[in-house]
Design a protein around this motif. Structure first.
Motif, PDB file in Angstrom:
ATOM      1  N   ARG A   1       0.838  -1.278   0.024  1.00  0.00           N
ATOM      2  CA  ARG A   1      -0.068   0.005  -0.128  1.00  0.00           C
ATOM      3  C   ARG A   1       0.700   1.264   0.019  1.00  0.00           C
ATOM      4  O   ARG A   1       0.477   2.180  -0.640  1.00  0.00           O
ATOM      5  N   CYS A   2       1.748   1.055   0.782  1.00  0.00           N
ATOM      6  CA  CYS A   2       2.908   2.342   0.924  1.00  0.00           C
ATOM      7  C   CYS A   2       3.536   2.606  -0.512  1.00  0.00           C
ATOM      8  O   CYS A   2       3.418   3.921  -0.782  1.00  0.00           O
ATOM      9  N   LEU A   3       3.876   1.725  -1.215  1.00  0.00           N
ATOM     10  CA  LEU A   3       4.404   1.853  -2.449  1.00  0.00           C
ATOM     11  C   LEU A   3       3.392   2.331  -3.332  1.00  0.00           C
ATOM     12  O   LEU A   3       3.784   3.463  -4.221  1.00  0.00           O
ATOM     13  N   GLY A   4       2.124   1.895  -3.323  1.00  0.00           N
ATOM     14  CA  GLY A   4       1.073   2.581  -4.218  1.00  0.00           C
ATOM     15  C   GLY A   4       0.752   3.644  -4.134  1.00  0.00           C
ATOM     16  O   GLY A   4       0.639   4.490  -5.108  1.00  0.00           O
ATOM     17  N   GLU A   5       0.778   4.070  -2.938  1.00  0.00           N
ATOM     18  CA  GLU A   5       0.446   5.621  -2.483  1.00  0.00           C
ATOM     19  C   GLU A   5       1.519   6.520  -2.839  1.00  0.00           C
ATOM     20  O   GLU A   5       1.321   7.448  -3.459  1.00  0.00           O
ATOM     21  N   ALA A   6       2.743   6.002  -2.879  1.00  0.00           N
ATOM     22  CA  ALA A   6       3.925   6.722  -3.420  1.00  0.00           C
ATOM     23  C   ALA A   6       3.933   6.981  -4.993  1.00  0.00           C
ATOM     24  O   ALA A   6       4.301   8.069  -5.485  1.00  0.00           O
ATOM     25  N   GLU A   7       3.517   5.798  -5.599  1.00  0.00           N
ATOM     26  CA  GLU A   7       3.500   6.105  -7.056  1.00  0.00           C
ATOM     27  C   GLU A   7       2.158   6.712  -7.234  1.00  0.00           C
ATOM     28  O   GLU A   7       2.430   7.772  -8.339  1.00  0.00           O
TER      29      GLU A   7
ATOM     30  N   GLY B   1      -8.820   9.323   3.712  1.00  0.00           N
ATOM     31  CA  GLY B   1      -8.137  10.358   2.915  1.00  0.00           C
ATOM     32  C   GLY B   1      -6.965  10.039   2.032  1.00  0.00           C
ATOM     33  O   GLY B   1      -6.504  10.436   1.203  1.00  0.00           O
ATOM     34  N   ARG B   2      -6.458   8.537   2.483  1.00  0.00           N
ATOM     35  CA  ARG B   2      -5.510   8.019   1.672  1.00  0.00           C
ATOM     36  C   ARG B   2      -6.021   7.560   0.181  1.00  0.00           C
ATOM     37  O   ARG B   2      -7.259   7.629   0.009  1.00  0.00           O
ATOM     38  N   ALA B   3      -4.910   7.627  -0.618  1.00  0.00           N
ATOM     39  CA  ALA B   3      -5.342   7.216  -1.956  1.00  0.00           C
ATOM     40  C   ALA B   3      -5.671   5.803  -1.964  1.00  0.00           C
ATOM     41  O   ALA B   3      -4.864   4.944  -1.487  1.00  0.00           O
ATOM     42  N   ASN B   4      -6.949   5.408  -2.500  1.00  0.00           N
ATOM     43  CA  ASN B   4      -6.862   3.887  -2.998  1.00  0.00           C
ATOM     44  C   ASN B   4      -7.012   3.706  -4.457  1.00  0.00           C
ATOM     45  O   ASN B   4      -6.637   4.387  -5.171  1.00  0.00           O
ATOM     46  N   LYS B   5      -7.078   2.425  -4.905  1.00  0.00           N
ATOM     47  CA  LYS B   5      -7.451   2.088  -6.092  1.00  0.00           C
ATOM     48  C   LYS B   5      -8.052   2.967  -6.854  1.00  0.00           C
ATOM     49  O   LYS B   5      -7.765   3.346  -8.225  1.00  0.00           O
ATOM     50  N   TRP B   6      -9.461   3.516  -6.790  1.00  0.00           N
ATOM     51  CA  TRP B   6     -10.134   4.139  -7.463  1.00  0.00           C
ATOM     52  C   TRP B   6      -9.789   5.328  -7.588  1.00  0.00           C
ATOM     53  O   TRP B   6      -9.977   6.270  -8.542  1.00  0.00           O
ATOM     54  N   SER B   7      -9.029   6.238  -6.483  1.00  0.00           N
ATOM     55  CA  SER B   7      -8.286   7.478  -6.599  1.00  0.00           C
ATOM     56  C   SER B   7      -7.164   7.106  -7.880  1.00  0.00           C
ATOM     57  O   SER B   7      -7.150   8.484  -8.834  1.00  0.00           O
ATOM     58  N   ALA B   8      -6.432   6.243  -7.764  1.00  0.00           N
ATOM     59  CA  ALA B   8      -5.414   6.159  -8.984  1.00  0.00           C
ATOM     60  C   ALA B   8      -6.152   5.815 -10.311  1.00  0.00           C
ATOM     61  O   ALA B   8      -5.801   6.284 -11.277  1.00  0.00           O
TER      62      ALA B   8
ATOM     63  N   ASP C   1       0.583   0.663 -12.193  1.00  0.00           N
ATOM     64  CA  ASP C   1       1.028   0.006 -11.200  1.00  0.00           C
ATOM     65  C   ASP C   1       0.726   0.233  -9.672  1.00  0.00           C
ATOM     66  O   ASP C   1       0.114  -0.611  -8.932  1.00  0.00           O
ATOM     67  N   ALA C   2       0.253   1.582  -9.348  1.00  0.00           N
ATOM     68  CA  ALA C   2      -0.452   1.856  -8.137  1.00  0.00           C
ATOM     69  C   ALA C   2      -1.859   1.311  -8.119  1.00  0.00           C
ATOM     70  O   ALA C   2      -2.320   0.811  -7.047  1.00  0.00           O
ATOM     71  N   ILE C   3      -2.410   1.197  -9.262  1.00  0.00           N
ATOM     72  CA  ILE C   3      -3.686   0.501  -9.125  1.00  0.00           C
ATOM     73  C   ILE C   3      -3.698  -0.984  -8.678  1.00  0.00           C
ATOM     74  O   ILE C   3      -4.517  -1.562  -7.954  1.00  0.00           O
TER      75      ILE C   3
END
Length: 489
Positions: free
Chosen positions: A139-145, A212-219, A196-198
């Protein structure tokens, strides 16, 4: 809210890409040289470092002040303020007389690179942490991407070609002479990061401190917007439809709930900039938003209708106000017009200093209870309604006119308007203009549809053909001549 209350003074591109990391996110001074050797040991370290990738969104150069200046460069609003000596940097944007030393365009360039530096630190160091839940690590890596894509998307839309730096440099010298990469390469990297984040981000909504964090649908939503900007309409439609069908999100019945403290991060939200009041200081890098005071009616009311007195910047243009269709429910949510009442019963006047028609933006009004530059109200960045509008435009461009109309009319129905019966770029752009008003999108919409430099409302302001890009800051070029300059500046 989980976002760290950390204020980072802006630095040169080089220092931003070098990044920093540390265990305390409650300090209010710059920290640019902490070693990573003793950090990135635990899951908590990974989460805190990931939090820092979001921090730049709040500040000067992003949503704190900077991106809303682009509304002034578009045709929805003009500077307002207190007269000829007030907000000179904004006046330069409004009149398209922008020097390469303009402080707003400078920080619009610098601030995202601070965010990119934080993202690069996470992507380089979090994979090596052994004491961590693999799901949290992913998750952390996906958020950073996601965040790196977000910052680069902002940069390339504003400045065109920009340097692509994807790893933390080992020294200032390693990035002191970076050159700009073609915008096509920047977009390719943005797409790569988001795709990749997705695969890494959770599809479910967050709860508790993680809201408030980004999730799959944010990306996925950001990718739809990126594809739309690139003119990749089939791809934009696919991603927008995926969000509509799979995210579990739905439109608020009441448009105003998108801009209400009690309903933020709600059922229509795909990504928001998180704000929290409590600092009560004149800083654009604190946890609260300054929009309430900057946009509030200028020093109006007894007591003031905005704590400390509003500054009256970002004033809606009369042409914009007059363009609302009769019965559009969004108008009363978006604007204060003469005769409107504030919560304390005071009435919007017919005119104010810098505001001859008596218009102010209501959409992010947080009231007099919000202390100086310290509003708790979030700024929505991606909403489900925009996915319907992206789908409408993309379907129109791929020959699916009926489907496009259906998507467009979902948004119009919520606004209290009758169904549109025809679909064209003018129809879609108008709907985007009023649905997303003052959400900092209009300049980009005009630019990507090639209707910016010939816009009849902007020609009198002095817009020139090269003004579809901002100038590369001179302070950056003084340090690194390899950056070059955009034409016309």
């Amino acid at each position: 809210m989980y976002l760290p209350k950390k204020a980072i003074g802006f630095s040169l591109l080089t220092l931003g890409l070098l990044g920093s990391c540390g265990k305390s996110y409650l300090e209010l001074q710059p920290r640019n040289a902490l070693s990573t050797d003793q950090f990135y040991q635990t899951q908590d370290d990974a989460i805190q470092a990931t939090n820092s990738t979001y921090a730049q969104l709040r500040g000067y150069g992003m949503y704190g002040e900077g991106l809303w200046s682009m509304d002034i460069m578009a045709d929805n609003s003009f500077v307002g303020g207190g007269g000829a000596a007030d907000g000179i940097e904004l006046q330069q944007l409004d009149t398209y007389t922008i020097p390469s030393s303009n402080p707003i365009t400078t920080v619009l360039f610098q601030r995202p690179f601070l965010g990119i530096g934080a993202c690069n630190q996470v992507l380089a160091n979090v994979p090596g942490i052994k004491n961590i839940d693999p799901a949290i690590q992913n998750r952390c890596l996906g958020e950073a991407e996601f965040m790196r894509a977000f910052y680069y998307f902002s940069l390339t839309r504003l400045f065109g070609d920009v340097p692509i730096v994807l790893t933390p440099p080992t020294s200032a010298g390693a990035v002191a002479n970076v050159s700009r990469d073609p915008s096509a390469m920047v977009y390719a990297q943005v797409e790569k990061d988001l795709l990749d984040a997705i695969t890494k981000l959770p599809a479910t909504n967050y709860t508790g401190d993680d809201v408030g964090r980004a999730n799959k649908w944010s990306a996925t939503a950001l990718l739809a917007k990126v594809y739309l900007t690139e003119g990749k309409m089939a791809e934009a439609a696919t991603q927008a439809q995926a969000v509509i069908s799979g995210s579990g999100k739905s439109l608020w019945p009441n448009y105003g709930d998108n801009f209400n403290l009690a309903t933020e991060n709600g059922q229509e939200s795909l990504f928001e900039v998180q704000y929290k009041s409590g600092l009560n200081q004149y800083t654009l890098d604190g946890p609260g938003s300054a929009i309430n005071e900057f946009w509030g009616a200028r020093f109006f009311g007894n007591p003031y209708v905005v704590s400390g007195g509003g500054y009256g910047f970002n004033i809606p243009e009369k042409e914009f106000v007059d363009g609302y269709e009769p019965g559009d429910l969004r108008k009363a949510v978006t604007l204060f017009v003469p005769g409107d009442k504030y919560p304390d019963g005071q009435v919007q006047p017919a005119s104010l200093q810098g505001d001859p028609n008596g218009y102010n933006v209501r959409k992010f009004y947080a009231g007099a209870a919000s202390t100086i530059w310290d509003s708790p109200l979030n700024v929505p960045v991606l909403r489900l309604a925009e996915m319907y509008l992206i789908l409408a435009e993309a379907d129109m461009n791929t020959g699916k006119m009926a489907d496009g109309l259906t998507a467009l009319n979902v948004v119009r129905k919520r606004a209290g308007l009758p169904n549109a019966t025809t679909l064209s770029i003018d129809v879609v752009l108008k709907e985007r203009r009023y649905e997303l008003a003052f959400e900092m999108d209009r300049w980009y919409d005009l630019k990507r549809t090639k209707t910016l430099v010939n816009n009849p409302n902007l020609i009198p302001k002095g817009i020139k053909p090269f003004n579809d890009l901002l100038p590369i800051p001179q302070v950056e070029r003084d340090v690194n001549p390899n950056l070059g300059q955009n034409p016309g500046y």
